[in-house]
Design a protein around this motif. Structure first.
Motif, mmCIF file in Angstrom:
data_model
loop_
_atom_site.group_PDB
_atom_site.id
_atom_site.type_symbol
_atom_site.label_atom_id
_atom_site.label_comp_id
_atom_site.label_asym_id
_atom_site.label_seq_id
_atom_site.Cartn_x
_atom_site.Cartn_y
_atom_site.Cartn_z
ATOM 1 N N UNK A 156 -30.397 -30.043 -26.899
ATOM 2 C CA UNK A 156 -30.762 -31.441 -26.972
ATOM 3 C C UNK A 156 -29.575 -32.378 -26.846
ATOM 4 N N UNK A 157 -28.450 -31.826 -26.370
ATOM 5 C CA UNK A 157 -27.274 -32.646 -26.112
ATOM 6 C C UNK A 157 -26.604 -33.150 -27.340
ATOM 7 N N UNK A 158 -26.733 -32.462 -28.422
ATOM 8 C CA UNK A 158 -26.105 -32.865 -29.687
ATOM 9 C C UNK A 158 -25.264 -31.713 -30.217
ATOM 10 N N UNK A 159 -24.290 -32.059 -31.036
ATOM 11 C CA UNK A 159 -23.414 -31.024 -31.607
ATOM 12 C C UNK A 159 -23.392 -31.111 -33.112
ATOM 13 N N UNK A 219 -29.812 -18.447 -38.802
ATOM 14 C CA UNK A 219 -30.067 -19.881 -38.962
ATOM 15 C C UNK A 219 -28.998 -20.695 -38.242
ATOM 16 N N UNK A 220 -27.728 -20.325 -38.424
ATOM 17 C CA UNK A 220 -26.647 -21.054 -37.781
ATOM 18 C C UNK A 220 -26.766 -20.983 -36.258
ATOM 19 N N UNK A 221 -27.078 -19.793 -35.742
ATOM 20 C CA UNK A 221 -27.175 -19.625 -34.295
ATOM 21 C C UNK A 221 -28.345 -20.421 -33.726
ATOM 22 N N UNK A 234 -28.005 -23.626 -31.183
ATOM 23 C CA UNK A 234 -28.635 -23.612 -29.865
ATOM 24 C C UNK A 234 -29.592 -24.783 -29.697
ATOM 25 N N UNK A 235 -30.311 -25.130 -30.745
ATOM 26 C CA UNK A 235 -31.227 -26.270 -30.683
ATOM 27 C C UNK A 235 -30.458 -27.555 -30.407
ATOM 28 N N UNK A 236 -29.374 -27.780 -31.136
ATOM 29 C CA UNK A 236 -28.594 -29.000 -30.962
ATOM 30 C C UNK A 236 -27.965 -29.066 -29.566
ATOM 31 N N UNK A 237 -27.494 -27.931 -29.075
ATOM 32 C CA UNK A 237 -26.882 -27.915 -27.745
ATOM 33 C C UNK A 237 -27.908 -28.175 -26.661
#
Length: 252
Positions: free
Chosen positions: A249-252, A238-240, A244-247
């Motif tokens: 989409x340019x988000x952290x 889940x964390x990974x 990856x989804x946030x990265x």
């Protein structure tokens, strides 16, 4: 669907890393489900219980399964009914950890329909005829239809199908929610694999827990959802995936 020559094996099984394809293999008998096929399904279930993967069930030739083997059914007596020979196998199919996809062509009648009802996802060709004519043979549909079909299509249509022996064509089955999509015979297996591909792209544990929650009785919710989600919230996968989804989409 592709024509498959008959062999001595009641199931033709193809193993892949993330899925198993099992073809009911009595095309000369329209894949009528006999005791040997039931025994082979139990062996397959044991394998998938130990090493969970998506299962695609289909039939060799131009039919899924036109019913149970009538010659064997005629010989069965009261003690056989209490043993639930087909029902037990279909319950085990339904309870497999990962999703079961039934790819239906031609006839899916009687025991063949009940095996299809045990799947999580059902797709079919334009040639589908699905239903339960058992009362016309002096018996009832006793391998899951009396409870699964009602849950899938509702009590009214299930009652009509089971009490009159009415079968549905592909358009009727899709309108009733019994199948989710219709394909040409040549495209059926590609469509089944496309569904399996989407399942394979997801987190296997999340898929397994979702299936567990879907199969849980109503009074188990929402507690079971919280328990299953709690395990997923703590998982490295889940964390990974969320990182990856946030990265992406340019988000952290």
């Amino acid at each position: 669907m592709d024509q498959v020559p008959p062999t001595g094996d009641p199931l033709l099984i193809e193993h892949r890393t993330d899925r198993v394809v099992a073809r009911l293999n009595r095309p000369d008998k329209r894949n009528a489900i006999d005791r040997e096929m039931i025994d082979a399904l139990h062996v397959l279930c044991a394998e998938l219980e130990a090493a969970p993967r998506t299962l695609i069930l289909t039939g060799a030739g131009e039919d899924f399964a036109a019913g149970a083997d009538i010659a064997q059914l005629r010989a069965r007596r009261a003690e056989d009914a209490h043993r639930g020979i087909n029902a037990v196998a279909f319950i085990r199919i339904h309870d497999l950890p990962m999703p079961v996809i039934a790819a239906l062509d031609g006839y899916a009648l009687g025991g063949g329909a009940e095996l299809a009802y045990a799947a999580d996802i059902r797709i079919a060709t334009t040639r589908l005829r699905i239903g339960n004519p058992e009362p016309n043979l002096g018996i009832m549909a006793a391998a899951g239809a009396t409870w699964r079909l009602r849950e899938i299509v509702g009590e009214g249509l299930a009652s009509e199908m089971l009490l009159t022996g009415r079968s549905l064509d592909a358009d009727e089955a899709r309108a009733a929610g019994l199948i989710s999509s219709i394909h040409s015979p040549e495209e059926l297996m590609d469509a089944a694999h496309a569904i399996a591909d989407r399942i394979a792209a997801a987190d296997p544990l999340a898929v397994r827990h979702t299936k567990t929650a879907l199969h849980a009785p109503r009074d188990a919710h929402p507690a079971i959802d919280g328990d299953l989600q709690a395990e997923l919230f703590e998982s490295p996968e889940k964390m990974q995936r969320m990182t990856e989804f946030l990265e992406r989409n340019g988000r952290r």
